[in-house]
Design an enzyme around this catalytic site. Structure first.
Site, mmCIF file in Angstrom:
data_model
loop_
_atom_site.group_PDB
_atom_site.id
_atom_site.type_symbol
_atom_site.label_atom_id
_atom_site.label_comp_id
_atom_site.label_asym_id
_atom_site.label_seq_id
_atom_site.Cartn_x
_atom_site.Cartn_y
_atom_site.Cartn_z
ATOM 1 N N TYR A 134 0.820 -1.210 0.178
ATOM 2 C CA TYR A 134 -0.021 0.020 0.282
ATOM 3 C C TYR A 134 0.993 1.160 0.030
ATOM 4 O O TYR A 134 1.432 1.409 1.100
ATOM 5 C CB TYR A 134 -0.854 -0.049 1.305
ATOM 6 C CG TYR A 134 -1.951 1.168 1.403
ATOM 7 C CD1 TYR A 134 -1.943 2.017 0.363
ATOM 8 C CD2 TYR A 134 -2.546 1.185 2.461
ATOM 9 C CE1 TYR A 134 -3.169 3.096 0.352
ATOM 10 C CE2 TYR A 134 -3.451 2.318 2.691
ATOM 11 C CZ TYR A 134 -3.699 3.056 1.701
ATOM 12 O OH TYR A 134 -4.450 4.132 1.898
ATOM 13 N N LYS A 162 -1.520 -1.316 -4.029
ATOM 14 C CA LYS A 162 -2.530 -0.410 -3.996
ATOM 15 C C LYS A 162 -1.753 0.969 -4.112
ATOM 16 O O LYS A 162 -0.955 1.479 -3.208
ATOM 17 C CB LYS A 162 -3.327 -0.390 -2.834
ATOM 18 C CG LYS A 162 -4.291 0.536 -2.824
ATOM 19 C CD LYS A 162 -5.017 0.958 -1.330
ATOM 20 C CE LYS A 162 -6.053 2.092 -1.615
ATOM 21 N NZ LYS A 162 -6.444 2.269 -0.116
#
Length: 296
Positions: A134, A162
């Site tokens: 992330y 992400k």
């Protein structure tokens, strides 16, 4: 692991006194499954993990793992300020039955790239689970450089990222230079159409807590059907809401108010976040009403 689809970073419902409402959380999980999202993330930013104690985070992991009961893939956000706390949370999530983990840079301490690499490799060695990175330096204070990602190429558990920087140039690099290494997931909601055009098949979408049908429809059009004309029409409808969420400065409060408007109230955000004022609520409701009036 296949990270395709709409992954909802699930809100954490609170009562007015700040206590976690597990029954409400169960209703949220059931609703999202019924509405066709493809995976759930527990302990993400939208879930206000930073405002929960470690014991509370473990409690939520245990509840969702038991409540979902294999009906949908579940991913555990294990970010913390220290490697030891991340490992403790990850080990608990693995024991509870989670399918994957979401790993961000430890926040506030701002590790170097070498320190970040050591951190994520320790997590990988200890947990041996599918990992979605992330990258959100605006929140964590630390970017995940392309050199850092390259250094993980020989570690197969790192399977997705992400991407939440907002940089189109970086998204292009991930979609081309690293497409054989990592599945690309949209983490910048107002750029979702661009992500899908460039081959992303995954979207971690906070607004899917209260607009799951629209998110699933956009994924279906762009990723499954490869119909970007229909996808653009859907994106145009969603864009005012996505712009408000990304640029409005009160992301968690807006998501929770959206759940309230969708007749799934989940309570307030925890302090220091404050409730929306009347003007903010009215603006949000106008955007929400304009969007949902197009539902069939």
């Amino acid at each position: 692991m296949n990270f395709d689809g709409i992954w909802t970073p699930v809100v954490t419902p609170f009562a007015e006194d700040g206590s976690i409402q597990l029954d409400t959380l169960g209703n949220v999980v059931d609703t999202l499954i019924d509405q066709g999202v493809h995976g759930l993330i527990i302990g993400g930013t939208t879930g206000e993990y930073y405002a929960l104690s470690k014991a509370e985070r473990k409690q939520v992991f245990d509840f969702v793992a038991g409540h979902a009961k294999g009906r949908i893939p579940i991913m555990a956000g294990i970010n913390a300020t220290t490697t030891e706390d991340s490992l403790e949370l990850g080990e608990h999530a693995k024991a509870a039955g989670f399918d994957a983990i979401l790993v961000a840079a430890p926040y506030y301490c701002q590790p170097t790239q070498e320190e970040l690499l050591t951190h994520v490799c320790r997590v990988d060695d200890a947990l041996d689970m599918p990992i979605m990175l992330y990258n959100f330096p605006d929140r964590t204070g630390t970017p995940m450089s392309l050199e850092f990602i390259e250094a993980l190429r020989e570690r197969p558990n790192f399977q997705a990222i992400k991407e939440s920087t907002g940089s189109i140039e970086r998204m292009h690099a991930l979609a081309t230079e690293f497409r054989d290494q990592l599945q690309l997931s949209c983490g910048m909601d107002d750029q979702v159409l661009e992500f899908f055009v460039w081959g992303a098949r995954s979207w971690v979408a906070g607004a899917s807590n209260f607009l799951a049908p629209e998110h699933v429809a956009l994924y279906q059009a762009c990723v499954v059907d490869q119909d970007f004309v229909a996808g653009r029409e859907l994106a145009v409808r969603l864009l005012p809401m996505l712009n408000l969420l990304e640029q409005g400065g009160k992301f968690c409060q807006y998501i929770k108010y959206g759940c309230e408007l969708a007749e799934l109230p989940v309570g307030p955000a925890r302090a220091p976040l404050l409730p929306l004022n009347d003007e903010e609520k009215a603006s949000f409701q106008r955007t929400y009403d304009a969007l949902v009036q197009h539902r069939g």
